[in-house]
Design a protein around this motif. Sequence first.
Motif, PDB file in Angstrom:
ATOM      1  N   LEU A  82       0.860  -1.187   0.000  1.00 56.25           N
ATOM      2  CA  LEU A  82       0.000   0.000   0.000  1.00 56.25           C
ATOM      3  C   LEU A  82       0.891   1.231   0.000  1.00 56.25           C
ATOM      4  CD1 LEU A  82      -2.627   1.642   0.399  1.00 56.25           C
ATOM      5  CD2 LEU A  82      -2.470   1.125   2.840  1.00 56.25           C
ATOM      6  N   ASN A  83       0.870   1.960  -1.114  1.00 58.04           N
ATOM      7  CA  ASN A  83       1.652   3.198  -1.219  1.00 58.04           C
ATOM      8  C   ASN A  83       0.796   4.438  -1.020  1.00 58.04           C
ATOM      9  OD1 ASN A  83       4.211   2.044  -1.801  1.00 58.04           O
ATOM     10  ND2 ASN A  83       3.553   1.701  -3.905  1.00 58.04           N
ATOM     11  N   LYS A  84      -0.375   4.431  -1.665  1.00 55.28           N
ATOM     12  CA  LYS A  84      -1.209   5.636  -1.650  1.00 55.28           C
ATOM     13  C   LYS A  84      -2.670   5.263  -1.858  1.00 55.28           C
ATOM     14  CE  LYS A  84      -1.876  10.043  -3.922  1.00 55.28           C
ATOM     15  NZ  LYS A  84      -1.412  11.009  -4.883  1.00 55.28           N
ATOM     16  N   CYS A  85      -3.531   5.877  -1.076  1.00 57.81           N
ATOM     17  CA  CYS A  85      -4.970   5.722  -1.254  1.00 57.81           C
ATOM     18  C   CYS A  85      -5.467   6.873  -2.125  1.00 57.81           C
ATOM     19  CB  CYS A  85      -5.670   5.740   0.109  1.00 57.81           C
ATOM     20  SG  CYS A  85      -7.461   5.519   0.017  1.00 57.81           S
ATOM     21  N   LEU A 161     -17.703  -0.361   2.168  1.00 59.20           N
ATOM     22  CA  LEU A 161     -16.611   0.598   2.084  1.00 59.20           C
ATOM     23  C   LEU A 161     -15.831   0.226   0.841  1.00 59.20           C
ATOM     24  CD1 LEU A 161     -15.157   0.766   5.708  1.00 59.20           C
ATOM     25  CD2 LEU A 161     -16.392   2.563   4.491  1.00 59.20           C
ATOM     26  N   ILE A 162     -15.419   1.234   0.092  1.00 62.79           N
ATOM     27  CA  ILE A 162     -14.593   0.959  -1.082  1.00 62.79           C
ATOM     28  C   ILE A 162     -13.386   1.875  -1.050  1.00 62.79           C
ATOM     29  CG2 ILE A 162     -16.013   2.436  -2.561  1.00 62.79           C
ATOM     30  CD1 ILE A 162     -15.229   0.256  -4.797  1.00 62.79           C
ATOM     31  N   PHE A 163     -12.235   1.274  -1.272  1.00 65.59           N
ATOM     32  CA  PHE A 163     -10.970   2.002  -1.328  1.00 65.59           C
ATOM     33  C   PHE A 163     -10.314   1.718  -2.659  1.00 65.59           C
ATOM     34  CE2 PHE A 163     -11.626   0.633   3.064  1.00 65.59           C
ATOM     35  CZ  PHE A 163     -11.371   1.782   3.794  1.00 65.59           C
ATOM     36  N   THR A 164      -9.727   2.739  -3.272  1.00 66.37           N
ATOM     37  CA  THR A 164      -8.850   2.508  -4.419  1.00 66.37           C
ATOM     38  C   THR A 164      -7.469   2.984  -4.020  1.00 66.37           C
ATOM     39  OG1 THR A 164      -9.342   4.644  -5.477  1.00 66.37           O
ATOM     40  CG2 THR A 164     -10.717   2.755  -6.108  1.00 66.37           C
TER      41      THR A 164
END
Length: 166
Positions: A82-85, A161-164
């Motif tokens: 995980l680098n950046k949301c 919940l949704i994360f990209t």
Amino acid sequence: MTVIVDNNFLKSEHKKLIKGMLTNSFPLYWLPHQVYPDKRPYLSHAFMVHDRKTNTSKVNSSIYEEVFDILKTFCSKNKIKLNKCFRANLNITFPLKTKTGKFHKDHKFKHRQLIVYLNNSDGDTILKKEGRIKFKKYRGACFDDQLHYAETPSKNRRAILIFTFI
């Protein structure tokens, strides 16, 4: 690669946060299209928004850090980098006449996404390459930027919940 995990990544404080998000006092905003121009309205709360024109993201909610910890915990427990949301949303859909959505990708650049199913409902996620992800409370489903859509729930609200991220 798709990673599907049931309930082992949510801490007790995550579940308390989720419970609060599903109350009638949590602010939600009506949007006319889940994916333009599908005419399938939904309710949403954007914790982090992504501007497609400038390709930038910004925090949009006072509880973003607490919500972001769900993504960090999932990635850590499942050894996902995980680098950046880019985007973090609570999306709630309701039964509609139209069962199927429109295949889409959330961004035009390479990314991953995590969907966390928050309640007991249906309305599976359909991945064009890999098939169906069954809706199950506290399930996390992480997949690459492939074409996908959400089925409309048949009787209860569908809360995710949704994360990209990259």
